[in-house]
Design a protein around this motif. Structure first.
Motif, PDB file in Angstrom:
ATOM      1  N   TYR A  18      33.498  68.244  40.307  1.00 47.70           N
ATOM      2  CA  TYR A  18      34.614  68.727  39.487  1.00 47.70           C
ATOM      3  C   TYR A  18      35.454  69.752  40.245  1.00 47.70           C
ATOM      4  O   TYR A  18      36.692  69.708  40.233  1.00 47.70           O
ATOM      5  CB  TYR A  18      34.064  69.358  38.206  1.00 47.70           C
ATOM      6  N   ARG A  19      34.753  70.660  40.915  1.00 42.89           N
ATOM      7  CA  ARG A  19      35.478  71.695  41.675  1.00 42.89           C
ATOM      8  C   ARG A  19      36.345  71.073  42.766  1.00 42.89           C
ATOM      9  O   ARG A  19      37.506  71.451  42.946  1.00 42.89           O
ATOM     10  CB  ARG A  19      34.468  72.661  42.286  1.00 42.89           C
ATOM     11  N   ARG A  70      37.512  68.045  42.826  1.00 44.42           N
ATOM     12  CA  ARG A  70      38.602  67.306  42.201  1.00 44.42           C
ATOM     13  C   ARG A  70      39.719  68.261  41.768  1.00 44.42           C
ATOM     14  O   ARG A  70      40.906  67.983  41.955  1.00 44.42           O
ATOM     15  CB  ARG A  70      38.057  66.519  41.010  1.00 44.42           C
ATOM     16  N   MET A  71      39.347  69.388  41.199  1.00 45.94           N
ATOM     17  CA  MET A  71      40.344  70.369  40.763  1.00 45.94           C
ATOM     18  C   MET A  71      41.097  70.964  41.964  1.00 45.94           C
ATOM     19  O   MET A  71      42.320  71.161  41.920  1.00 45.94           O
ATOM     20  CB  MET A  71      39.673  71.487  39.965  1.00 45.94           C
ATOM     21  N   GLU A  72      40.337  71.264  43.016  1.00 44.24           N
ATOM     22  CA  GLU A  72      40.987  71.822  44.204  1.00 44.24           C
ATOM     23  C   GLU A  72      41.961  70.821  44.828  1.00 44.24           C
ATOM     24  O   GLU A  72      43.053  71.192  45.284  1.00 44.24           O
ATOM     25  CB  GLU A  72      39.934  72.232  45.233  1.00 44.24           C
ATOM     26  N   GLU A 130      43.517  68.383  43.191  1.00 50.25           N
ATOM     27  CA  GLU A 130      44.697  68.276  42.325  1.00 50.25           C
ATOM     28  C   GLU A 130      45.604  69.491  42.483  1.00 50.25           C
ATOM     29  O   GLU A 130      46.832  69.376  42.480  1.00 50.25           O
ATOM     30  CB  GLU A 130      44.260  68.125  40.867  1.00 50.25           C
ATOM     31  N   LEU A 131      44.955  70.671  42.622  1.00 53.11           N
ATOM     32  CA  LEU A 131      45.744  71.890  42.815  1.00 53.11           C
ATOM     33  C   LEU A 131      46.507  71.838  44.135  1.00 53.11           C
ATOM     34  O   LEU A 131      47.695  72.203  44.193  1.00 53.11           O
ATOM     35  CB  LEU A 131      44.823  73.114  42.781  1.00 53.11           C
ATOM     36  N   SER A 164      49.287  69.489  43.746  1.00 52.23           N
ATOM     37  CA  SER A 164      50.329  70.102  42.932  1.00 52.23           C
ATOM     38  C   SER A 164      51.139  71.100  43.746  1.00 52.23           C
ATOM     39  O   SER A 164      52.368  71.146  43.652  1.00 52.23           O
ATOM     40  CB  SER A 164      49.692  70.804  41.724  1.00 52.23           C
TER      41      SER A 164
END
Length: 761
Positions: free
Chosen positions: A121-122, A124-126, A128-129, A132
């Protein structure tokens, strides 16, 4: 079923089996187990798993820490370490490698599942960030407006390309500088107050105008939107701004104040005529250019219907208005307009409808481009193209005529050899031969000037040519000619036809300058240009020249006209069918230049004129074999060699064959290049080679000289070959040696010229 793929890097077989079973039960896809750090780096690049469980302590030269650092740097794959060492130092070391988790052995499945899920999850979030942020940066970079960020003190921390262009400095030079450094003190103070207001209230300022000073002293007018940047805790950390360069907009606003006068000036100075009418076709406005074009008085034109200068009056006006109403505009419509004096001009009309603010049609706007001169020029170009076509046709006719002349001249030269030199028949043959010579000169002139090629030249004396040409032009006039030409005059390389035209043009010019008679002095001499002489034309190189001067006693040339005498179409004589053409000295100048010579004019008004010609000199005398040929040959029975003659005209082959036999050669014929190559190859193979080859340039439906010589050179590099053509200006005839020939033979030719060329074998 989960889709994440997990790779295990562990050297303990029991632990591997446990992890594979546990992860599979959790729904993950488990890849093959890896046992060393080196294998882990390689497998990570190939397999690209979503997560790697890696033991810190691995066998081999690369432990888990080193492998993790390499994989994180190269492939950005999240890694969770497996270890029994829970020391702070080890944990900190794992963090530095970019690890996403740390599992202590032994561990239960709940902790394993939670750690894996959190790591995935981490990451994936990183990701996406990061994406972005990249999108954000891309948008900022690609914006047309300038975008920047500063810290709370106003120092630039980021600017996009557009901002860099607006400021006029590279981004790397601007980062760290303060935005107020580019303002005058008063503007900097105002800017500080604006930023302080945003910092204090948190409310963006949507419009702030100020003048920006570049390092090079140039200024730009900018419009800025300012807002506050805050961190996650809501604390102000800086400012962001969006900037528009409104320099041009400001200039436009200033210019709009003067729009009416400005547009009026443009319209008044336009090279095209501009007119506006109301819906009834009455003229409301007309530019001075339009008034000039149609010859009406501007005041009297206003209020008249536009049909006043249409050729077909109401019919044209009705058709134009109908098309305008249907299409809304007319583009490049060619038509004729009637001037006030009744003459017609050619023009192109482009028109559009005029509308008011509500879109209602209130009139028309027309732009008229006068193309009368352009049309005349186009007609002249078409005429020039026709003349060029005629020239090409004339060249082709001259070529075919030269083939016929070759047969005629060849037979005449053969007949002379059989006739008695003192008989009437011989004299008639001489006259016929001279007539053929004049016909040859005519065709050569046609070819040279219709196709623009370089002339074929020969080295010879110009003495008799000067005397004959000058005397012929002055025949029947009241002008006497005085020649001063030494017997030892050096030779010149020239084209006979062109030199005749040269001397004829200069003599004609002198004749027309002496309408009441007088004397024309023609003086020729040998001269050497050295460094001591500086009165000669600019550009002359050092060396030997033949100087020919034509000195008349005419009206002379004024100082104003003297520099123009070689200009095309310049003439001081009256216009007419024979005079005032203005190409006589221009053609003379062209011929002199084609012969690498120089031409100058000396004259005073009322004191005559002298034209000086300079041509590079040749001191060597040319061997002349004509005398022996005129009397016939005593050694006709002795064969000098075997010649291969190629020509597609049977009549030419027959007469040249007879000429060759008369001067002691045996001959074989070929109609084209393929046949010539076959004959040459057979003769060489049989041990009876040809001593020389004569090839025609142009062969209908066959291989000509240019292609044939290439093939013959492959068979015999030492071949003695000569090129022949009815086109005397063919490049191959002029630069024959570049193509592999020893000489060129221009049609028509007689037996003497044929013998001369074959002496080179």
């Amino acid at each position: 079923m989960k889709h994440e793929r997990i790779m295990i890097v562990e050297d303990d077989g029991v632990l591997i089996e446990y992890l594979q079973a546990a992860l599979a039960n959790m729904g993950y896809r488990v890849g093959p187990a890896i046992h060393s750090g080196e294998e882990a780096v390689t497998a990570a690049g190939g397999e690209r798993p979503d997560l790697i469980l890696m033991d810190i302590f691995l066998k081999g030269t690369m432990d888990g820490m080193a492998a993790s650092e390499t994989i994180h740097r190269r492939f950005d794959i999240p890694i969770v370490f497996l270890t029994s060492d829970e020391s702070d130092e080890r944990i900190q070391q794992a963090q530095r490698t970019g690890a996403y988790g740390y599992l202590l052995k032994p561990f239960d499945e709940r902790i394993l599942y939670a750690t894996v899920e959190m790591a995935l999850y981490r990451h994936r979030m990183e990701k996406e960030l990061k994406e972005s942020e990249e999108r954000y940066r891309t948008i900022m970079e690609e914006m047309e407006e300038g975008y920047y960020e500063t810290d709370t003190a106003g120092n630039f921390t980021f600017i996009n390309d557009a901002m860099s262009r607006i400021i006029g400095s590279p981004k790397e030079e601007l980062i760290g500088t303060n935005n107020r450094d580019f303002m005058d003190p008063e503007t900097a103070k105002e800017s500080y107050q604006k930023y302080s207001e945003v910092y204090r209230t948190g409310i963006p300022i949507k419009e702030f105008f100020y003048e920006w000073k570049n390092k090079d002293g140039r200024s730009r007018d900018l419009e800025v939107f300012i807002s506050l940047m805050k961190d996650k805790g809501g604390k102000p950390v800086g400012f962001r701004g969006i900037t528009r360069d409104i320099t041009d907009k400001r200039k436009t606003e200033i210019q709009l104040i003067k729009t009416r006068n400005f547009l009026q000036n443009i319209l008044n100075s336009s090279i095209d005529g501009v007119i506006t009418t109301d819906l009834r076709g009455k003229i409301v406005y007309a530019t001075p250019r339009l008034v000039e074009m149609i010859g009406f008085d501007q005041k009297s034109l206003i209020g008249k219907k536009v049909e006043v200068f249409y050729k077909n009056k109401k019919e044209d006006a009705k058709g134009i208005m109908k098309e305008l109403m249907e299409k809304g505009e007319i583009k490049a419509h060619e038509m004729q307009f009637l001037k006030n004096d009744g003459t017609l001009i050619d023009a192109i009309l482009s028109a559009t409808l005029l509308r008011d603010e509500s879109g209602k049609v209130v009139g028309t706007l027309g732009i008229f481009k006068d193309i009368t001169d352009k049309k005349r020029l186009e007609e002249q170009v078409q005429q020039s193209q026709k003349l060029e076509s005629i020239g090409i046709l004339a060249g082709g006719i001259a070529h075919d005529f030269n083939n016929l002349l070759t047969a005629i001249l060849g037979n005449i030269s053969l007949a002379k050899m059989y006739s008695k030199t003192e008989g009437k028949a011989h004299q008639l043959l001489l006259e016929s031969e001279r007539a053929c010579g004049r016909a040859k000169e005519l065709t050569e002139r046609l070819i040279t000037f219709s196709r623009g090629g370089k002339p074929i030249k020969r080295v010879a004396s110009v003495d008799q040519l000067i005397r004959d040409t000058t005397s012929l032009v002055l025949m029947g006039s009241s002008i006497s000619c005085e020649f001063q030409i030494p017997k030892e005059l050096w030779l010149v390389e020239y084209n006979t036809a062109q030199f005749k035209q040269l001397f004829s043009n200069i003599t004609t010019n002198a004749k027309e300058a002496m309408p009441k008679g007088g004397t024309l002095k023609v003086i020729a001499k040998n001269t050497t240009v050295d460094r001591k002489r500086n009165e000669l034309p600019e550009g002359m190189w050092l060396g030997k020249y033949v100087q020919i001067s034509f000195q008349d006693q005419g009206v002379g040339i004024s100082r104003t006209n003297l520099p123009k005498v070689f200009d095309p179409y310049f003439s001081t004589k009256e216009m007419g069918s024979q005079r005032g053409v203005g190409l006589g000295l221009t053609a003379a100048y062209s011929i002199v230049k084609k012969h690498d010579g120089f031409i100058t004019v000396e004259s005073r008004e009322g004191a005559g004129a002298t034209i000086h010609l300079y041509f590079p000199a040749f001191e060597e005398k040319q061997r002349d074999i004509s005398e022996g040929l005129e009397k016939g040959y005593d050694d006709k029975e002795r064969v000098k060699g075997k010649i291969l003659f190629m020509d597609d005209e049977e009549i030419v082959r027959e007469v040249v064959g007879e000429m060759l036999r008369q001067i002691g050669y045996s001959v074989k014929f070929a109609k084209d290049g393929s046949e010539a190559i076959e004959l040459y190859q057979k003769a060489k193979g049989a041990g009876h080679p040809f001593q020389g080859v004569i090839l025609d340039v142009t062969v209908r439906a066959g291989m000509g000289a240019k292609e044939t010589i290439k093939r013959l050179k492959e068979i015999d590099p030492d071949i003695s070959a000569f090129v022949s053509s009815g086109y005397s200006d063919e490049p191959i005839m002029i630069d024959f040696d570049k193509y592999g020939f020893k000489g060129s033979l221009s049609k028509p030719f007689n037996v003497i010229q044929l013998q001369q060329i074959l002496t080179q074998i």
